[in-house]
Design an enzyme around this catalytic site. Structure first.
Site, PDB file in Angstrom:
ATOM      1  N   ASP A   1       0.856  -1.188   0.000  1.00  0.00           N
ATOM      2  CA  ASP A   1       0.000   0.000   0.000  1.00  0.00           C
ATOM      3  C   ASP A   1       0.894   1.239   0.000  1.00  0.00           C
ATOM      4  O   ASP A   1       2.119   1.118  -0.064  1.00  0.00           O
ATOM      5  CB  ASP A   1      -0.967  -0.009   1.199  1.00  0.00           C
TER       6      ASP A   1
ATOM      7  N   HIS B   1      -2.928   3.164  -4.481  1.00  0.00           N
ATOM      8  CA  HIS B   1      -2.329   2.601  -3.255  1.00  0.00           C
ATOM      9  C   HIS B   1      -0.898   2.130  -3.500  1.00  0.00           C
ATOM     10  O   HIS B   1      -0.503   1.054  -3.037  1.00  0.00           O
ATOM     11  CB  HIS B   1      -3.197   1.444  -2.727  1.00  0.00           C
TER      12      HIS B   1
ATOM     13  N   GLU C   1      -9.817   2.641  -5.246  1.00  0.00           N
ATOM     14  CA  GLU C   1      -9.453   4.005  -4.868  1.00  0.00           C
ATOM     15  C   GLU C   1      -8.238   4.521  -5.650  1.00  0.00           C
ATOM     16  O   GLU C   1      -7.204   4.823  -5.075  1.00  0.00           O
ATOM     17  CB  GLU C   1      -9.171   4.057  -3.357  1.00  0.00           C
TER      18      GLU C   1
ATOM     19  N   TRP D   1     -16.772  -4.389  -1.618  1.00  0.00           N
ATOM     20  CA  TRP D   1     -16.501  -3.688  -0.347  1.00  0.00           C
ATOM     21  C   TRP D   1     -17.336  -2.443  -0.169  1.00  0.00           C
ATOM     22  O   TRP D   1     -17.651  -2.079   0.952  1.00  0.00           O
ATOM     23  CB  TRP D   1     -15.005  -3.367  -0.222  1.00  0.00           C
TER      24      TRP D   1
ATOM     25  N   TYR E   1     -16.233  -4.504   8.119  1.00  0.00           N
ATOM     26  CA  TYR E   1     -14.908  -3.892   8.244  1.00  0.00           C
ATOM     27  C   TYR E   1     -14.595  -3.847   9.735  1.00  0.00           C
ATOM     28  O   TYR E   1     -15.188  -3.095  10.505  1.00  0.00           O
ATOM     29  CB  TYR E   1     -14.894  -2.489   7.615  1.00  0.00           C
TER      30      TYR E   1
ATOM     31  N   ASP F   1     -12.086  -2.790  11.352  1.00  0.00           N
ATOM     32  CA  ASP F   1     -11.444  -1.610  11.938  1.00  0.00           C
ATOM     33  C   ASP F   1     -12.501  -0.656  12.494  1.00  0.00           C
ATOM     34  O   ASP F   1     -12.210   0.148  13.373  1.00  0.00           O
ATOM     35  CB  ASP F   1     -10.531  -0.896  10.928  1.00  0.00           C
TER      36      ASP F   1
ATOM     37  N   TRP G   1      -8.433  -3.765   8.448  1.00  0.00           N
ATOM     38  CA  TRP G   1      -7.508  -2.712   8.002  1.00  0.00           C
ATOM     39  C   TRP G   1      -6.833  -2.134   9.241  1.00  0.00           C
ATOM     40  O   TRP G   1      -7.481  -1.993  10.292  1.00  0.00           O
ATOM     41  CB  TRP G   1      -8.270  -1.629   7.240  1.00  0.00           C
TER      42      TRP G   1
ATOM     43  N   GLU H   1      -4.931   0.885   9.857  1.00  0.00           N
ATOM     44  CA  GLU H   1      -4.454   2.260  10.070  1.00  0.00           C
ATOM     45  C   GLU H   1      -4.372   2.601  11.559  1.00  0.00           C
ATOM     46  O   GLU H   1      -3.412   3.227  12.008  1.00  0.00           O
ATOM     47  CB  GLU H   1      -5.396   3.268   9.390  1.00  0.00           C
TER      48      GLU H   1
HETATM   49  C1  ACM Z   1     -10.868  -0.661   0.439  1.00  0.00           C
HETATM   50  O1  ACM Z   1     -11.347  -0.615   1.569  1.00  0.00           O
HETATM   51  N1  ACM Z   1     -10.305   0.406  -0.107  1.00  0.00           N
HETATM   52  C2  ACM Z   1     -10.902  -1.873  -0.341  1.00  0.00           C
END
Ligand code: ACM
Length: 550
Positions: free
Chosen positions: A186, A257, A324, A390, A415, A417, A465, A467
């Site tokens: 990423d 990414h 994205e 997603w 998700y 997170d 995820w 972050e």
């Molecule tokens: C994503 O959450 N950008 C796949």
């Protein structure tokens, strides 16, 4: 005592709930020093796992023995059962017979056997040597609803050292999950050693500092962060997973990414738009404008990367991201515009499709299948490609209706997170509030699909995820207990969401928490975070009602 709860095996707290249980009966089946293990050909992985796991927890030696003797744990195959299905027969004064439709079925049956032996079966040394190891006599018949029961682990935003990945595989196996989607690259880091391009890890695996919390947070961790897996590490991870009947699906995210790759090899970026030699591995979060240049050089570079990736990962599916990807640099780039003209494309969106189609063909020429995020649908999708849905269900519905396979992982539902309670005590509370009950009521197959279209839903996946998950303890907190609810959604044949018996699930969870405790999982307790699990003062959402993405 009769089993009056909703789900079969409710008294034993089995998670995920099995299809059917005959029992439990009054009498117990005991395992001890004299118990032998008879493993038919094809069941060796499970025999090895049982000796390691029950040997550690209880000191059981489980020596090899004949299948027709009493006091034996028999592992066998019966192709009449579904490939991942199993039958577990625990018969008093005789022993345990575990039959799988295939090797994976035997392994999932062994996970059930471990749960039936109580929480001490999840420890790594005997607490009370010599005390009986027993389960109630019963017969369980079971098989999964979905073939793809996955979790995404983002090791790019925060690196999880190899031991943490192996531990994660053990936790997936304990929940009968069978796909680990490894998000390896990423903007914030490149985590896979590529021998041909050493700068990808020498430069791309490290960032100078890290934003703490939401990108609007004023806080920084000024320590450098990073790490990567060597090719030997990844071979070990893949082999460890395979012994647990888990497939590791690698993700190399492109054409967005990609800032870590561009920081390592600046010629991969849009050099006619900005001086890419000044780009560094990104230190904050969000959608990044610095995307790959649509050049032949970029294609060859990523083909070389993928050659090494295919060598490491036998997975039939290879994930190439595709999410994205802002198009501003391509709009401003003479090189990108020339490519659009040369290929007679309608615009930048089709340029993204061109990237994806290139790797779709490249992968299928090598006997693999491309999977990507649902943005890859936007410019038309090559045959055989599959979609990770997603941004809600819509991408998955469109893909299934046009004959593409789908893995359902809508951010609104799964998700991990995203915060699991509205309380301000939740650590770094980003995203939607999605409670344990919300995840339990998640339905992977939307009602819009006909039976034929629904057959394209390969399964479902929960995405972790990272972050705002900078340690294994933070990861545990976000993932558990919700992954237990998710595992039941993915494995068991639950009724429609509104009809699901959440009370019964929480009763079984009371048993399951003791297993998670024995495994050392730093889950979110039902009453909220323990004091050390809070992160007061770290901004999660900037304003209530703001878009949920970090
Ligand atoms: C994503 O959450 N950008 C796949």
């Amino acid at each position: 005592m009769p089993d009056t709860d909703t789900h079969p095996g409710a008294g034993a707290g089995l998670i995920p709930a099995p299809l059917s249980v005959d029992g439990p009966h009054r009498c117990a089946v005991r395992l001890g020093n004299g118990t032998a293990l008879a493993a038919a050909p094809g069941t060796e992985d499970t025999a090895h796992w049982l000796r390691a796991t029950l040997g550690a927890a209880f000191g059981l030696p489980l020596p090899p023995g004949p299948a027709d003797a009493t006091d034996t744990l028999v592992l066998a195959l019966d192709p009449a059962l579904p490939p991942e299905g199993y039958r577990l027969e625990a018969v008093s004064r005789w022993g345990v017979r575990l039959t799988g439709g295939g090797p994976a079925g035997v392994f999932w049956g062994a996970q059930t056997l471990r749960q039936l032996l109580g929480p001490y079966a999840f420890r790594r040394a005997p607490l009370a040597p010599g005390s009986p190891v027993a389960l109630p006599a019963q017969t369980i018949e079971d098989a999964p609803r979905f073939a793809w029961r996955g979790m995404l682990l983002d090791v790019a935003r925060h690196f999880l050292p190899k031991d943490g990945v192996l531990r994660c595989l053990d936790l997936l196996a304990a929940h009968k999950l069978n796909v680990l989607h490894l998000h390896l690259t990423d903007d914030q880091g490149w985590r896979v050693e590529i021998r041909r391009y050493p700068e990808l890890t020498r430069t791309g695996a490290w960032r100078a500092r890290t934003k703490i919390g939401h990108r609007a947070s004023p806080l920084w961790d000024e320590r450098p962060h990073g790490g990567y897996y060597t090719q030997d590490d990844l071979r070990e991870i893949v082999a460890y997973a395979a012994r647990r009947h888990i497939t590791v699906v690698p993700e190399i995210d492109l054409p967005g990414h990609s800032q870590a790759a561009i920081a390592a090899y600046p010629e991969l970026g849009n050099t006619d738009v900005l001086d890419t030699t000044s780009l560094q591995v990104w230190d904050t979060w969000g959608v990044n404008p610095n995307v790959l240049a649509p050049t032949d050089n970029t294609l060859r570079f990523y083909e070389h990367v993928l050659e090494e990736v295919l060598d490491l990962f036998p997975s039939p599916f290879v994930h190439i991201g595709g999410d994205e990807c802002p198009k501003d640099q391509w709009r401003a780039s003479a090189t990108a515009q020339a490519r659009i003209a040369e290929l007679s494309l309608a615009g930048e969106d089709e340029l993204q499709s061109w990237f994806i189609r290139h790797f779709d063909r490249w992968l299928s020429d090598r006997g693999r299948r491309l999977i990507g995020w649902d943005e890859i649908l936007e410019g038309g999708l090559a045959e055989g490609a599959a979609v990770s849905s997603w941004r809600g269900y819509a991408g998955g519905i469109a893909a299934a209706k046009s004959g593409h396979d789908v893995v359902m992982c809508p951010e609104q539902q799964v998700y991990l997170d995203h915060r699991q309670d509205p309380s301000p005590d939740e650590p770094v509370p980003i995203g939607f509030v999605r409670t344990l009950e919300d995840v339990y009521r998640f339905e992977p197959v939307p009602p819009e699909l006909t039976a034929e279209q629904a057959a394209h839903v390969l399964g479902t996946q929960a995405n972790a995820w990272t972050e705002v998950m900078d340690t294994q303890a933070r990861l545990d907190y976000q993932v558990f207990p919700r992954l237990a609810a998710f595992a039941e959604v993915a494995w068991s044949r639950l009724p429609a969401p509104a009809d699901r018996d959440y009370q019964d699930f929480t009763r079984r969870m009371a048993v399951h928490y003791a297993r998670l405790d024995a495994l050392g999982v730093d889950y979110r307790p039902p009453g909220g975070p323990r004091p050390w699990q809070k992160r007061p003062g770290v901004l999660g959402r900037p304003i209530d009602g703001a878009p949920p993405n970090v």
